[in-house]
Motif scaffolding. Sequence first.
Motif, PDB file in Angstrom:
ATOM      1  N   PRO A  55       0.828  -1.211   0.000  1.00 61.14           N
ATOM      2  CA  PRO A  55       0.000   0.000   0.000  1.00 61.14           C
ATOM      3  C   PRO A  55       0.860   1.258   0.000  1.00 61.14           C
ATOM      4  N   GLU A  56       0.429   2.227  -0.734  1.00 64.26           N
ATOM      5  CA  GLU A  56       1.126   3.515  -0.829  1.00 64.26           C
ATOM      6  C   GLU A  56       2.577   3.337  -1.302  1.00 64.26           C
ATOM      7  N   PHE A  57       2.831   2.242  -2.027  1.00 66.00           N
ATOM      8  CA  PHE A  57       4.141   1.984  -2.618  1.00 66.00           C
ATOM      9  C   PHE A  57       5.251   2.004  -1.562  1.00 66.00           C
ATOM     10  N   SER A  58       4.946   1.454  -0.418  1.00 63.60           N
ATOM     11  CA  SER A  58       5.911   1.424   0.680  1.00 63.60           C
ATOM     12  C   SER A  58       6.008   0.001   1.224  1.00 63.60           C
ATOM     13  N   LEU A  59       7.253  -0.505   1.342  1.00 67.02           N
ATOM     14  CA  LEU A  59       7.477  -1.859   1.830  1.00 67.02           C
ATOM     15  C   LEU A  59       7.452  -1.909   3.358  1.00 67.02           C
ATOM     16  N   GLY A  60       7.054  -3.057   3.879  1.00 62.34           N
ATOM     17  CA  GLY A  60       7.066  -3.259   5.317  1.00 62.34           C
ATOM     18  C   GLY A  60       8.461  -3.587   5.814  1.00 62.34           C
ATOM     19  N   GLU A  61       8.598  -3.676   7.121  1.00 63.38           N
ATOM     20  CA  GLU A  61       9.911  -3.908   7.724  1.00 63.38           C
ATOM     21  C   GLU A  61      10.493  -5.254   7.310  1.00 63.38           C
ATOM     22  N   SER A  62       9.647  -6.301   7.262  1.00 63.83           N
ATOM     23  CA  SER A  62      10.164  -7.630   6.922  1.00 63.83           C
ATOM     24  C   SER A  62      10.672  -7.669   5.491  1.00 63.83           C
ATOM     25  N   GLU A  63       9.944  -7.008   4.569  1.00 64.06           N
ATOM     26  CA  GLU A  63      10.382  -6.966   3.171  1.00 64.06           C
ATOM     27  C   GLU A  63      11.683  -6.171   3.042  1.00 64.06           C
ATOM     28  N   GLN A  64      11.778  -5.069   3.777  1.00 64.90           N
ATOM     29  CA  GLN A  64      12.994  -4.260   3.725  1.00 64.90           C
ATOM     30  C   GLN A  64      14.197  -5.043   4.244  1.00 64.90           C
ATOM     31  N   GLU A  65      13.982  -5.884   5.254  1.00 61.84           N
ATOM     32  CA  GLU A  65      15.066  -6.686   5.792  1.00 61.84           C
ATOM     33  C   GLU A  65      15.561  -7.700   4.756  1.00 61.84           C
ATOM     34  N   VAL A  66      14.605  -8.291   3.991  1.00 65.05           N
ATOM     35  CA  VAL A  66      14.989  -9.227   2.935  1.00 65.05           C
ATOM     36  C   VAL A  66      15.843  -8.523   1.889  1.00 65.05           C
ATOM     37  N   LEU A  67      15.412  -7.328   1.471  1.00 73.85           N
ATOM     38  CA  LEU A  67      16.160  -6.573   0.460  1.00 73.85           C
ATOM     39  C   LEU A  67      17.552  -6.193   0.968  1.00 73.85           C
ATOM     40  N   LYS A  68      17.639  -5.887   2.251  1.00 83.32           N
ATOM     41  CA  LYS A  68      18.936  -5.517   2.825  1.00 83.32           C
ATOM     42  C   LYS A  68      19.909  -6.690   2.758  1.00 83.32           C
ATOM     43  N   GLN A  69      19.397  -7.883   3.070  1.00 84.50           N
ATOM     44  CA  GLN A  69      20.238  -9.076   3.032  1.00 84.50           C
ATOM     45  C   GLN A  69      20.698  -9.392   1.610  1.00 84.50           C
ATOM     46  N   LEU A  70      19.857  -9.046   0.617  1.00 82.46           N
ATOM     47  CA  LEU A  70      20.210  -9.312  -0.778  1.00 82.46           C
ATOM     48  C   LEU A  70      20.919  -8.129  -1.430  1.00 82.46           C
ATOM     49  N   ASN A  71      21.176  -7.109  -0.634  1.00 86.97           N
ATOM     50  CA  ASN A  71      21.873  -5.920  -1.136  1.00 86.97           C
ATOM     51  C   ASN A  71      21.102  -5.251  -2.281  1.00 86.97           C
ATOM     52  N   ILE A  72      19.786  -5.111  -2.071  1.00 83.61           N
ATOM     53  CA  ILE A  72      18.924  -4.467  -3.055  1.00 83.61           C
ATOM     54  C   ILE A  72      18.382  -3.178  -2.442  1.00 83.61           C
ATOM     55  N   ARG A  73      18.411  -2.134  -3.195  1.00 87.05           N
ATOM     56  CA  ARG A  73      17.877  -0.862  -2.694  1.00 87.05           C
ATOM     57  C   ARG A  73      16.369  -1.001  -2.446  1.00 87.05           C
ATOM     58  N   PRO A  74      15.906  -0.671  -1.239  1.00 91.57           N
ATOM     59  CA  PRO A  74      14.474  -0.817  -0.912  1.00 91.57           C
ATOM     60  C   PRO A  74      13.637   0.336  -1.462  1.00 91.57           C
ATOM     61  N   GLU A  75      13.840   0.635  -2.717  1.00 92.54           N
ATOM     62  CA  GLU A  75      13.145   1.760  -3.332  1.00 92.54           C
ATOM     63  C   GLU A  75      12.072   1.227  -4.287  1.00 92.54           C
ATOM     64  N   VAL A  76      10.833   1.506  -3.987  1.00 97.61           N
ATOM     65  CA  VAL A  76       9.712   1.052  -4.809  1.00 97.61           C
ATOM     66  C   VAL A  76       9.383   2.130  -5.831  1.00 97.61           C
ATOM     67  N   SER A  77       9.368   1.729  -7.086  1.00 98.85           N
ATOM     68  CA  SER A  77       9.052   2.665  -8.170  1.00 98.85           C
ATOM     69  C   SER A  77       7.650   2.402  -8.710  1.00 98.85           C
ATOM     70  N   ARG A  78       7.163   3.384  -9.444  1.00 96.90           N
ATOM     71  CA  ARG A  78       5.858   3.241 -10.088  1.00 96.90           C
ATOM     72  C   ARG A  78       6.069   2.855 -11.546  1.00 96.90           C
ATOM     73  N   TYR A  79       5.238   1.906 -11.999  1.00 99.63           N
ATOM     74  CA  TYR A  79       5.352   1.446 -13.380  1.00 99.63           C
ATOM     75  C   TYR A  79       3.961   1.416 -14.007  1.00 99.63           C
ATOM     76  N   ASN A  80       3.849   1.974 -15.213  1.00 99.23           N
ATOM     77  CA  ASN A  80       2.576   1.961 -15.946  1.00 99.23           C
ATOM     78  C   ASN A  80       2.435   0.631 -16.687  1.00 99.23           C
ATOM     79  N   LEU A  81       1.563  -0.220 -16.181  1.00 98.93           N
ATOM     80  CA  LEU A  81       1.350  -1.552 -16.751  1.00 98.93           C
ATOM     81  C   LEU A  81       0.104  -1.538 -17.627  1.00 98.93           C
TER      82      LEU A  81
END
Length: 496
Positions: A140-166
């Motif tokens: 919601p609101e293009f914002s990740l929760g704490e658990s998802e952010q922790e996963v991204l941190k472990q994988l060295n991925i920037r926790p930045e959610v972008s908008r995409y026109n599908l």
Amino acid sequence: LWRFGYSARLLKTNHFRTAASNTSFPAVWMRLVQYPGRIPGLFVVVQKSSFFTMPETVEDNANLELYSPHPEVRGMTLLNREAFKRTVVVPVLKVKKEIVHTLLKSLKHTVLQRPGLKRVIEDPEDEDSKLVILDPHKVPEFSLGESEQEVLKQLNIRPEVSRYNLELTYENFKSEEILRAVLPEGQEVTSGFSRIGHIAHLNLRDHQLPYRHLIGQVIIDKNPGITCVVNKTNIIDSTYRNFEMEVLAGESNLVTKVKENNIAYELDFAKVYWNPRLSTEHVRIVELLKPGDVLFDVFAGIGPFAIPAAKKKCTVFANDLNPESYKWLLHNCKLNKVDSKIKAFNMDGRDFILGPVRKELSKELMLVKEEQKTAFHIVMNLPALAIEFLDVFRHLLVGEACSAAVLPTVHCYGFSKHENPAKEIQERAEASLGTSLDGRCSTYLVRNVAPNKEMLCISFQLPADVLYKRPCPAEEKPASKRLRTSKDFTEENLLS
């Protein structure tokens, strides 16, 4: 409950089933039936009992656009696939190609799970990266929760959610989503159909008829192998058990091939009766038979009882009044290589019982010994009328009753709208037979045909006092010492 495909009424009347079908539902199902008002959406679900279903997708408003075509398609009657296009904004993560697979496993509950839509797409700005689409409902609101952010941190991925026109097209939407978007808001959407080979058979409601051709085309588009869609336009004719139908979409070829319980049948769906929902019932009855038993199929159709019984090495006498059914019965006997094991007839059901059935029973029951294990079964699957035919068994045979163990067993089908369908079917059968069946019959609930309408099968051994007429003293004298009456000639003709 959707998967079960039963209506609430069927669940409530489950206690009419006999020991032969001892199917018990867990207590939780009965709780659901008793208190449908406490569970949102339950009433809608339990009313659907179609053979091929198109289950509804219930989504939160925040995610509704992803599952809804363009609103301008509302009221469309002629299918225009281009009109269903729409663009929605979805959350995406930019991920290096080499770790996409790892991320999908780690965030499997957050990544978009939408059949027909790719979860991973090309990054138009970076050929070394991919864009992973996330579920808008879970982000919601293009914002990740704490658990998802922790996963991204472990994988060295920037926790930045972008908008995409599908961009979504007609191909991305499911059948029920398309039809819900087209039909007037609040009206019931077609929930399913019967599949007969390449044919989809619908029973549309009146409010759906203006959209019938569109509905037919959508079903063809979304169901591989379906090339013809028909809608029943009137009730089943009780004489020949067929009905008028309209081809809604696709080819007009109604000659098709079906496979039921590993047996192939060919038929002209416009001219004969076939119902795939009876597959389980065909199996149930045939499983009661043993090799060497004798089956009389009074309303045989194209052979769904007769042919499996013949393959089980039973002696089979099959009859149908409809000349087209008789033609396809003979064809299917040859197709399944049992034509030498089935004696087929094209007669009225009553005449079939008074003629071939009486002749065969008179001959066979006289030869039966007490220890003989041959059983005789009579199937009467014409639920609209079959119970009215039961009176034909009154004094069908003349002489002394044979062993009660070998008296024929009748399996007779009927419809009921009564609050207690099992009791009502039994009472009607007793009225036709002229005797009580208390303690001598079992009633099996076959299926729910329509709201407050059940199809049942009542099974019982024909009572000896019903089947046999004891000869009077005059009839016991040698035929040469008394005058022969017209009745004698009639009986001789029927037995010949």
